[in-house]
Enzyme design. Sequence first.
Site, short mmCIF file in Angstrom:
data_model
loop_
_atom_site.label_atom_id
_atom_site.label_comp_id
_atom_site.label_asym_id
_atom_site.label_seq_id
_atom_site.Cartn_x
_atom_site.Cartn_y
_atom_site.Cartn_z
N GLU A 43 0.80 -1.23 0.00
CA GLU A 43 0.00 0.00 0.00
C GLU A 43 0.84 1.28 0.00
OE1 GLU A 43 -2.66 -0.52 3.33
OE2 GLU A 43 -3.72 -2.14 2.34
N GLU A 50 -6.21 -10.71 -0.82
CA GLU A 50 -6.90 -10.48 0.46
C GLU A 50 -8.41 -10.38 0.26
OE1 GLU A 50 -5.32 -7.21 2.75
OE2 GLU A 50 -3.27 -7.62 2.12
C1 XIL Z 1 -5.74 -5.87 8.64
C2 XIL Z 1 -6.04 -7.03 9.58
O1 XIL Z 1 -6.98 -7.86 8.97
C3 XIL Z 1 -6.60 -6.49 10.88
O2 XIL Z 1 -6.75 -7.54 11.83
C4 XIL Z 1 -5.67 -5.42 11.45
O3 XIL Z 1 -6.26 -4.85 12.61
C5 XIL Z 1 -5.40 -4.34 10.42
O4 XIL Z 1 -4.87 -4.94 9.25
N1 XIL Z 1 -4.80 -4.49 3.79
C6 XIL Z 1 -3.73 -5.21 4.26
C7 XIL Z 1 -3.85 -6.00 5.51
O5 XIL Z 1 -2.71 -5.30 3.56
O6 XIL Z 1 -2.62 -6.07 6.21
C8 XIL Z 1 -4.93 -5.45 6.43
O7 XIL Z 1 -5.10 -6.38 7.49
C9 XIL Z 1 -6.22 -5.26 5.65
C10 XIL Z 1 -6.04 -4.28 4.51
#
Ligand code: XIL
Length: 474
Positions: free
Chosen positions: A286, A393
Amino acid sequence: MTPRRAAALSWAAACGLALSIPAAQADPVAARGFAAATMSGPHRLVSDTSAPSGQPAQLPTRGELSKRVDLLDTKAVVITLRRGCSHRARLWLRMDRSRPLLITPGSDSWHTFQAPTSIAAGWHTIRLRPARLRRRAPLCATPEIDRVDLLPRDPGAHVLLGAAVRSQDPAANPLAQVTANPQYRTTFLASFDSLTPENELKMLYVEPRREDYTFGDADSLASFALSNNKAIRGHALVIGSQLPDWVTHPAIPWTRNTLLSVMQDYIATVMRHYAGQIHTWDVVNEAFNDDGSYRHNVWYDVIGPDYVEQAFRIAHAADPTATLFYNDIAAERSGLKQSAIYAMAADLRNRGVALNGIGLQNHTDLGGYPDRATIEDSIIRFAQLGLDVEITEMDVGTASAAGTPSERAAAQATAYAAAATACWDVAACRRLTVWGITDAVTWLGTEEAPLPFDVSLHPKPAYLALTHALHRGL
Ligand code: XIL
């Protein structure tokens, strides 16, 4: 007459066609499958939402559809089709100049026909043509074809299905403890090939105090995965969030060099700890805003935009055998963010920096999830740079959508199928990961019911859609 020529003539005679084969359309990247609607040649598009790809092609009574594709070593052709209005309608399938195979659709609802075959990797032309019908056969008589899929011979060439899991849930949800809870553990082991630690490999947890590394939770997930023959995605080495205080609020302000040495120590220590265990890493996560500008975070603000390049260089030096990904959210569709990622990736590749893949997170919801063509175009765009692409994801929030729970579950299955089909279609896409297993344990909250298994760990239509689209169990 050569056997090849004889086969060509028997094909021509059977189909009543003169031997003039139209120039077939070439696909730019290796394919595992495609929608019939993308083939060249005359056909009518049928809009049908019950068809897995939404727009089947109906062949004319004369003429053929063809497509030239770059295939992996293939062991079967699978055609998703249904009968037209005639029980007699049949179809010829022909690969290059080999003997054509006659296919008889078994039903007038959508089903698959699997033709075992042996096709070497490389460029091939696939042709479909209706078998000759009686002279006055109605237009609707020919079969409708939704998709053509090519099953790779190498099981490793299939699309892996992965899930993010948590080693433990501080909110005391016992379901979340994949390594301890038998039901959660069994569901993961039976349903997924690959595991992404949801948080355990982020800097906040791995280096909470400077040079004091704590691998306990990540190690327990890694050994659980490896002892059960599951792959692991390392997520994520350099992110702007979930950082320890000593990085975001240093006692002595960072300079470019001092922060680069922190990054160097972190990436090298973590990757070496998991060398031989974790082969794929999200190196940078990101880096961009929706408008294509760089996101402000400590890495960007102190080091500058080349922190991305530096991270990849350090990662490659730490483990030259690892596959290195850039991963981002909301990059599944074209737009300013995707263009910024593309420009960065093209630049890194041109300059020989070891970037191997792009992760499209695909966190989405029923209000506007990307369809198959959108995701497929995005995958192809990056694949043309020679990169792997993964859906990394995925979840599909449902809380704000109208309809009964079962209507929402069906719509959610369509959203999952769109991404899975797009990933299956392009050989550069080797894994689709969902961001959790069960609606009981999700970062979005249980009310969103975003995942493929329900709160009791029963598979939802979404899970069945994923397995169908990825040809699991065929
Ligand atoms: C999220 C997790 O799912 C949560 O448990 C945590 O509190 C915050 O991070 N994009 C990403 C992930 O790359 O690392 C994120 O994961 C969700 C969005």
